[in-house]
Design an enzyme around this catalytic site. Structure first.
Site, mmCIF file in Angstrom:
data_model
loop_
_atom_site.group_PDB
_atom_site.id
_atom_site.type_symbol
_atom_site.label_atom_id
_atom_site.label_comp_id
_atom_site.label_asym_id
_atom_site.label_seq_id
_atom_site.Cartn_x
_atom_site.Cartn_y
_atom_site.Cartn_z
ATOM 1 N NE ARG A 23 -1.451 -1.299 3.863
ATOM 2 C CZ ARG A 23 -1.717 -1.383 5.003
ATOM 3 N NH1 ARG A 23 -2.856 -0.789 5.466
ATOM 4 N NH2 ARG A 23 -0.805 -1.473 5.884
ATOM 5 C CD GLU A 28 5.949 7.904 16.716
ATOM 6 O OE1 GLU A 28 7.061 7.904 17.312
ATOM 7 O OE2 GLU A 28 5.022 7.689 17.221
ATOM 8 C CD GLN A 47 7.353 30.108 13.118
ATOM 9 O OE1 GLN A 47 7.518 30.776 14.061
ATOM 10 N NE2 GLN A 47 8.014 30.394 12.116
ATOM 11 C CG ASP A 48 5.311 22.387 12.092
ATOM 12 O OD1 ASP A 48 6.223 22.239 12.850
ATOM 13 O OD2 ASP A 48 4.474 21.646 11.913
ATOM 14 C CG ASN A 49 8.622 27.909 9.278
ATOM 15 O OD1 ASN A 49 7.765 28.406 9.688
ATOM 16 N ND2 ASN A 49 9.890 28.124 10.217
ATOM 17 N NE ARG A 59 13.918 28.159 -0.836
ATOM 18 C CZ ARG A 59 13.014 29.092 -1.043
ATOM 19 N NH1 ARG A 59 12.936 30.196 0.009
ATOM 20 N NH2 ARG A 59 11.993 28.865 -2.103
ATOM 21 C CG HIS A 62 18.739 32.211 6.112
ATOM 22 N ND1 HIS A 62 17.956 31.391 5.343
ATOM 23 C CD2 HIS A 62 19.475 33.051 5.364
ATOM 24 C CE1 HIS A 62 18.124 32.119 4.085
ATOM 25 N NE2 HIS A 62 18.769 32.993 4.195
ATOM 26 C CE LYS A 72 16.151 27.364 11.339
ATOM 27 N NZ LYS A 72 16.780 27.814 9.984
ATOM 28 C CG HIS A 119 19.684 25.291 8.102
ATOM 29 N ND1 HIS A 119 18.443 25.642 7.662
ATOM 30 C CD2 HIS A 119 19.634 23.990 7.880
ATOM 31 C CE1 HIS A 119 17.916 24.269 6.917
ATOM 32 N NE2 HIS A 119 18.663 23.428 6.967
ATOM 33 C CE1 TYR A 132 12.519 26.590 9.112
ATOM 34 C CE2 TYR A 132 11.973 26.072 6.897
ATOM 35 C CZ TYR A 132 12.323 26.750 7.951
ATOM 36 O OH TYR A 132 12.227 28.165 7.567
ATOM 37 C CE LYS A 169 16.641 38.608 4.597
ATOM 38 N NZ LYS A 169 15.308 38.387 5.167
ATOM 39 C CG ASP A 170 19.959 34.022 1.111
ATOM 40 O OD1 ASP A 170 19.366 34.740 2.273
ATOM 41 O OD2 ASP A 170 19.066 32.811 1.054
#
Length: 183
Positions: A23, A28, A47-49, A59, A62, A72, A119, A132, A169-170
């Site tokens: 299937r 988990e 917080q989840d992003n 990216r 940061h 994270k 990161h 994350y 920005k980066d």
């Protein structure tokens, strides 16, 4: 779930137990009690992003400073990325060192990055969905960053620099020596 200590103290790769059958699969992805038991870290995520990016998008690097520093737990839901953490804790024996890990929707590995680390990641597949958890809320005034190609850190981003897609920005982030102090 297996916990693999990286060469940077406090940064772990988590390899979940995946139950597969005709299937599909079940796993988990997070259990606070299990996480604490296998890592020795007490972390409460608030917080989840999630981001979606195309091949070559880089990216980072940061981090959040001071009371807004964040730990994270990162993973890839779809696609493949090269994920990198840099130890920016001034009193750490591995200050300025980095570790990279291949995260994908297929291997389902997760990477725990503690507070005091910068990161970043680069997308290696055509597209990737990156997810994350953070243990502290984002605060714009507490942003910090390091330019992705800092010679002192020397990260191999697994792709040629002419194929990278980086935000303005980066691209304007300072080098490691001139980056904002995390503490």
């Amino acid at each position: 779930m297996e916990c693999i200590q990286t060469e940077l103290e406090g940064a772990f790769i988590l390899d979940p137990k995946i139950i597969r059958d005709e299937r599909g699969y079940f796993m988990e992805s997070f259990n606070e009690q299990t996480f604490e038991r296998i890592t020795g870290q007490h972390v409460h995520f608030v917080q989840d992003n999630q981001s979606y990016s195309s091949k070559g998008v880089l990216r980072g690097l940061h981090y959040q400073c001071g009371e807004h520093a964040q730990a994270k737990l990162v993973r890839v839901l779809q696609g493949e990325v090269w994920d990198v953490a840099v130890d920016i804790r001034p009193d750490s024996p591995t200050f300025g060192k980095h570790v990279g890990v291949l995260l994908s929707g297929e291997n389902q590995k997760q990477f725990f990055i503690p507070r005091g680390f910068a990161h970043g990641f680069i997308v290696l597949s055509d597209t990737a969905t990156f997810f994350y958890k953070c243990d502290n809320y984002y605060n714009k005034e507490s942003e910090g960053g390091i330019i992705y190609n800092d010679a002192e850190i020397g990260i191999d981003w697994q792709m040629g620099k002419d194929t990278l897609i980086i935000s303005d920005k980066d691209k304007a982030l300072p080098d490691f020596k001139n980056a904002r102090n995390v503490w």
